[in-house]
Design a protein around this motif. Structure first.
Motif, PDB file in Angstrom:
ATOM      1  N   ASP A   1      42.323  40.812  34.167  1.00  0.00           N
ATOM      2  CA  ASP A   1      43.400  41.438  34.942  1.00  0.00           C
ATOM      3  C   ASP A   1      43.018  41.707  36.386  1.00  0.00           C
ATOM      4  O   ASP A   1      43.868  42.086  37.187  1.00  0.00           O
ATOM      5  CB  ASP A   1      43.812  42.763  34.296  1.00  0.00           C
ATOM      6  CG  ASP A   1      44.810  42.552  33.183  1.00  0.00           C
ATOM      7  OD1 ASP A   1      45.136  41.396  32.891  1.00  0.00           O
ATOM      8  OD2 ASP A   1      45.262  43.553  32.600  1.00  0.00           O
ATOM      9  N   GLY A   2      41.749  41.581  36.718  1.00  0.00           N
ATOM     10  CA  GLY A   2      41.311  41.805  38.082  1.00  0.00           C
ATOM     11  C   GLY A   2      40.333  42.961  38.187  1.00  0.00           C
ATOM     12  O   GLY A   2      39.948  43.584  37.193  1.00  0.00           O
ATOM     13  N   TYR A   3      39.941  43.236  39.393  1.00  0.00           N
ATOM     14  CA  TYR A   3      38.988  44.280  39.715  1.00  0.00           C
ATOM     15  C   TYR A   3      39.603  45.646  39.424  1.00  0.00           C
ATOM     16  O   TYR A   3      40.652  45.990  39.955  1.00  0.00           O
ATOM     17  CB  TYR A   3      38.625  44.160  41.188  1.00  0.00           C
ATOM     18  CG  TYR A   3      37.697  45.208  41.735  1.00  0.00           C
ATOM     19  CD1 TYR A   3      36.317  45.044  41.666  1.00  0.00           C
ATOM     20  CD2 TYR A   3      38.200  46.344  42.368  1.00  0.00           C
ATOM     21  CE1 TYR A   3      35.461  46.001  42.204  1.00  0.00           C
ATOM     22  CE2 TYR A   3      37.352  47.300  42.908  1.00  0.00           C
ATOM     23  CZ  TYR A   3      35.990  47.123  42.819  1.00  0.00           C
ATOM     24  OH  TYR A   3      35.151  48.065  43.359  1.00  0.00           O
ATOM     25  N   VAL A   4      38.946  46.425  38.572  1.00  0.00           N
ATOM     26  CA  VAL A   4      39.432  47.754  38.199  1.00  0.00           C
ATOM     27  C   VAL A   4      38.739  48.789  39.080  1.00  0.00           C
ATOM     28  O   VAL A   4      37.517  48.967  38.992  1.00  0.00           O
ATOM     29  CB  VAL A   4      39.161  48.050  36.712  1.00  0.00           C
ATOM     30  CG1 VAL A   4      39.634  49.461  36.367  1.00  0.00           C
ATOM     31  CG2 VAL A   4      39.835  47.023  35.823  1.00  0.00           C
TER      32      VAL A   4
ATOM     33  N   LYS B   1      39.257  41.153  50.035  1.00  0.00           N
ATOM     34  CA  LYS B   1      40.185  40.291  50.772  1.00  0.00           C
ATOM     35  C   LYS B   1      40.740  39.164  49.912  1.00  0.00           C
ATOM     36  O   LYS B   1      41.827  38.647  50.183  1.00  0.00           O
ATOM     37  CB  LYS B   1      39.484  39.704  51.996  1.00  0.00           C
ATOM     38  CG  LYS B   1      39.075  40.740  53.039  1.00  0.00           C
ATOM     39  CD  LYS B   1      38.420  40.074  54.236  1.00  0.00           C
ATOM     40  CE  LYS B   1      38.023  41.101  55.287  1.00  0.00           C
ATOM     41  NZ  LYS B   1      37.357  40.465  56.455  1.00  0.00           N
ATOM     42  N   THR B   2      39.992  38.778  48.912  1.00  0.00           N
ATOM     43  CA  THR B   2      40.398  37.608  48.125  1.00  0.00           C
ATOM     44  C   THR B   2      40.641  37.887  46.644  1.00  0.00           C
ATOM     45  O   THR B   2      41.382  37.153  45.992  1.00  0.00           O
ATOM     46  CB  THR B   2      39.328  36.501  48.230  1.00  0.00           C
ATOM     47  OG1 THR B   2      38.082  37.007  47.709  1.00  0.00           O
ATOM     48  CG2 THR B   2      39.134  36.075  49.680  1.00  0.00           C
ATOM     49  N   ASP B   3      40.026  38.933  46.103  1.00  0.00           N
ATOM     50  CA  ASP B   3      40.069  39.140  44.657  1.00  0.00           C
ATOM     51  C   ASP B   3      41.344  39.839  44.209  1.00  0.00           C
ATOM     52  O   ASP B   3      41.888  40.692  44.915  1.00  0.00           O
ATOM     53  CB  ASP B   3      38.867  39.981  44.216  1.00  0.00           C
ATOM     54  CG  ASP B   3      37.549  39.248  44.408  1.00  0.00           C
ATOM     55  OD1 ASP B   3      37.581  38.025  44.622  1.00  0.00           O
ATOM     56  OD2 ASP B   3      36.495  39.910  44.355  1.00  0.00           O
ATOM     57  N   LYS B   4      41.783  39.476  43.019  1.00  0.00           N
ATOM     58  CA  LYS B   4      42.912  40.162  42.395  1.00  0.00           C
ATOM     59  C   LYS B   4      42.497  41.575  42.021  1.00  0.00           C
ATOM     60  O   LYS B   4      41.394  41.814  41.526  1.00  0.00           O
ATOM     61  CB  LYS B   4      43.364  39.395  41.150  1.00  0.00           C
ATOM     62  CG  LYS B   4      44.547  40.040  40.423  1.00  0.00           C
ATOM     63  CD  LYS B   4      45.079  39.137  39.318  1.00  0.00           C
ATOM     64  CE  LYS B   4      44.099  38.949  38.197  1.00  0.00           C
ATOM     65  NZ  LYS B   4      44.701  38.225  37.042  1.00  0.00           N
ATOM     66  N   ILE B   5      43.404  42.531  42.231  1.00  0.00           N
ATOM     67  CA  ILE B   5      43.144  43.931  41.919  1.00  0.00           C
ATOM     68  C   ILE B   5      43.983  44.316  40.695  1.00  0.00           C
ATOM     69  O   ILE B   5      45.184  44.047  40.645  1.00  0.00           O
ATOM     70  CB  ILE B   5      43.506  44.857  43.096  1.00  0.00           C
ATOM     71  CG1 ILE B   5      42.834  44.391  44.384  1.00  0.00           C
ATOM     72  CG2 ILE B   5      43.121  46.302  42.763  1.00  0.00           C
ATOM     73  CD1 ILE B   5      41.330  44.417  44.342  1.00  0.00           C
ATOM     74  N   ALA B   6      43.342  44.931  39.707  1.00  0.00           N
ATOM     75  CA  ALA B   6      44.074  45.376  38.528  1.00  0.00           C
ATOM     76  C   ALA B   6      45.050  46.485  38.895  1.00  0.00           C
ATOM     77  O   ALA B   6      44.834  47.234  39.852  1.00  0.00           O
ATOM     78  CB  ALA B   6      43.092  45.875  37.463  1.00  0.00           C
ATOM     79  N   ALA B   7      46.112  46.592  38.132  1.00  0.00           N
ATOM     80  CA  ALA B   7      47.170  47.576  38.404  1.00  0.00           C
ATOM     81  C   ALA B   7      46.865  48.921  37.764  1.00  0.00           C
ATOM     82  O   ALA B   7      47.757  49.741  37.578  1.00  0.00           O
ATOM     83  CB  ALA B   7      48.507  47.047  37.891  1.00  0.00           C
ATOM     84  N   TYR B   8      45.618  49.185  37.426  1.00  0.00           N
ATOM     85  CA  TYR B   8      45.235  50.430  36.790  1.00  0.00           C
ATOM     86  C   TYR B   8      43.793  50.726  37.146  1.00  0.00           C
ATOM     87  O   TYR B   8      43.052  49.854  37.637  1.00  0.00           O
ATOM     88  CB  TYR B   8      45.395  50.348  35.270  1.00  0.00           C
ATOM     89  CG  TYR B   8      44.857  49.066  34.677  1.00  0.00           C
ATOM     90  CD1 TYR B   8      43.505  48.936  34.368  1.00  0.00           C
ATOM     91  CD2 TYR B   8      45.686  47.980  34.440  1.00  0.00           C
ATOM     92  CE1 TYR B   8      42.996  47.765  33.841  1.00  0.00           C
ATOM     93  CE2 TYR B   8      45.188  46.791  33.909  1.00  0.00           C
ATOM     94  CZ  TYR B   8      43.843  46.693  33.613  1.00  0.00           C
ATOM     95  OH  TYR B   8      43.341  45.534  33.101  1.00  0.00           O
ATOM     96  N   GLY B   9      43.380  51.968  36.917  1.00  0.00           N
ATOM     97  CA  GLY B   9      42.018  52.382  37.175  1.00  0.00           C
ATOM     98  C   GLY B   9      41.286  52.722  35.898  1.00  0.00           C
ATOM     99  O   GLY B   9      41.764  52.476  34.782  1.00  0.00           O
ATOM    100  N   VAL B  10      40.113  53.307  36.048  1.00  0.00           N
ATOM    101  CA  VAL B  10      39.257  53.633  34.916  1.00  0.00           C
ATOM    102  C   VAL B  10      39.947  54.587  33.948  1.00  0.00           C
ATOM    103  O   VAL B  10      39.852  54.430  32.726  1.00  0.00           O
ATOM    104  CB  VAL B  10      37.929  54.236  35.419  1.00  0.00           C
ATOM    105  CG1 VAL B  10      37.166  54.915  34.288  1.00  0.00           C
ATOM    106  CG2 VAL B  10      37.066  53.151  36.047  1.00  0.00           C
ATOM    107  N   ALA B  11      40.672  55.560  34.469  1.00  0.00           N
ATOM    108  CA  ALA B  11      41.328  56.535  33.596  1.00  0.00           C
ATOM    109  C   ALA B  11      42.314  55.875  32.650  1.00  0.00           C
ATOM    110  O   ALA B  11      42.449  56.276  31.486  1.00  0.00           O
ATOM    111  CB  ALA B  11      42.037  57.592  34.437  1.00  0.00           C
TER     112      ALA B  11
END
Length: 301
Positions: free
Chosen positions: A114-117, A239-249
């Motif tokens: 899902d991307g970077y959390v 700048k390039t990586d997909k970011i997840a729509a949620y965090g650790v919590a």
């Protein structure tokens, strides 16, 4: 006496309603394979284990073995009666106890891309408050679960409180669960290893009476899992990586219905050694609906 049923509680707080009928995946004793003979047919690996689908690896110590996807699915589906699951990448298995033993346990390996959390919320999270919210949502969903024929679920509490290791970007926690008012409770132990493009999910389930055994094993396994260079959390390029729509919590607290390894499965159940099938299906709760709403507004999948 150990619980011979292990329900993979895909409870991330308020999770999902089981899509499969209870009888569809239960194995009768006469149809199940002989555990000892079945284990003898498996191909165990040891040492350094590459997991290409996740760009990760395990540097296993002598106390662990690994089963690749095909054999892992055989254990989960043929030996323990789970529905088919193509997301399973492998199983980490302790050398002792054996998979043929009553108190056996194993760690299901999956991966979310899902991307970077972001871990920015990890140090700010009130886990006691989170637990209360998860318990309330689980209880509120029980009428819906019972109406669907799946019984009740109670989140008893943290078996191991959540902890985030910021230095190694690893998150772990465990929940104590009660199904249908049964006196023998279920332990659901989770590890998440954060990476550049997603996270590795390690999930173990056993009876609560095996907490000491499983906790000790999972603590030993924790440093053995890592991403390959270039796929590690520290390699993130904003700048390039997909970011997840949620965090650790959210990984802990629920509402996560993204492609998050076994979180995405609807009521996956272990029926270990054919004894008793506990359907631990969990209906959609408030956090899940909230999360779906946010995703439908255009958040990254």
């Amino acid at each position: 006496m150990s619980i011979r049923t292990m329900a993979l509680a895909l409870l991330a707080g308020a999770t999902l309603l089981c899509a499969a009928a209870p009888a569809a995946h239960a194995q009768d004793a006469q149809d199940a394979p002989d555990p000892a003979a079945f284990v003898q047919s498996l191909h165990f690996r040891s040492g350094t284990i590459d997991v290409p689908a996740a760009k990760a690896r395990f540097n296993l110590g002598p106390e662990f073995q690994y089963l690749d996807q095909a054999d892992a699915r055989r254990v989960l589906e043929d030996l323990w009666g789970n529905p088919p699951d193509t997301d399973v990448l492998g199983l980490v298995v302790p050398r002792s106890p054996s998979l043929a033993d009553d108190d056996s346990w194993a760690v299901v390996v999956t991966y979310s891309d899902d991307g970077y959390v972001s871990d920015e919320d990890a140090s700010k999270m009130n886990y006691a408050k989170l637990l209360r919210e998860m318990q309330e949502q689980t209880e509120a969903a029980n009428p819906e679960r019972e109406k669907a024929g799946y019984g009740t679920l109670q989140l008893v509490g943290w078996a191991v409180p959540p902890r985030y290791d910021a230095g190694n970007n690893k998150l772990y926690w465990a929940k104590e669960l009660a199904f249908n008012g049964q006196p023998n409770h279920v332990l659901n132990y989770d590890i998440r290893v954060l990476g550049r493009h997603g996270y590795l999910s390690l999930n173990a389930v056993s009876g609560m009476n095996e907490l000491g055994l499983v906790r000790s094993g999972m603590e030993k396994l924790l440093p053995m899992a890592e991403f390959e260079p270039g796929a590690r959390y520290a390699d993130h390029n904003p700048k390039t990586d997909k970011i997840a729509a949620y965090g650790v919590a959210t990984l802990i607290g629920g509402g996560l219905a993204a492609k998050a390894g076994l979180f995405a499965k609807l009521g996956l159940v272990f029926a270990k050694f054919w004894k008793l099938l506990l359907i631990g299906a969990i209906a959609l709760g408030g956090l899940a609906r909230k999360f779906f709403g946010e995703r439908n507004k255009g958040t990254v999948r």
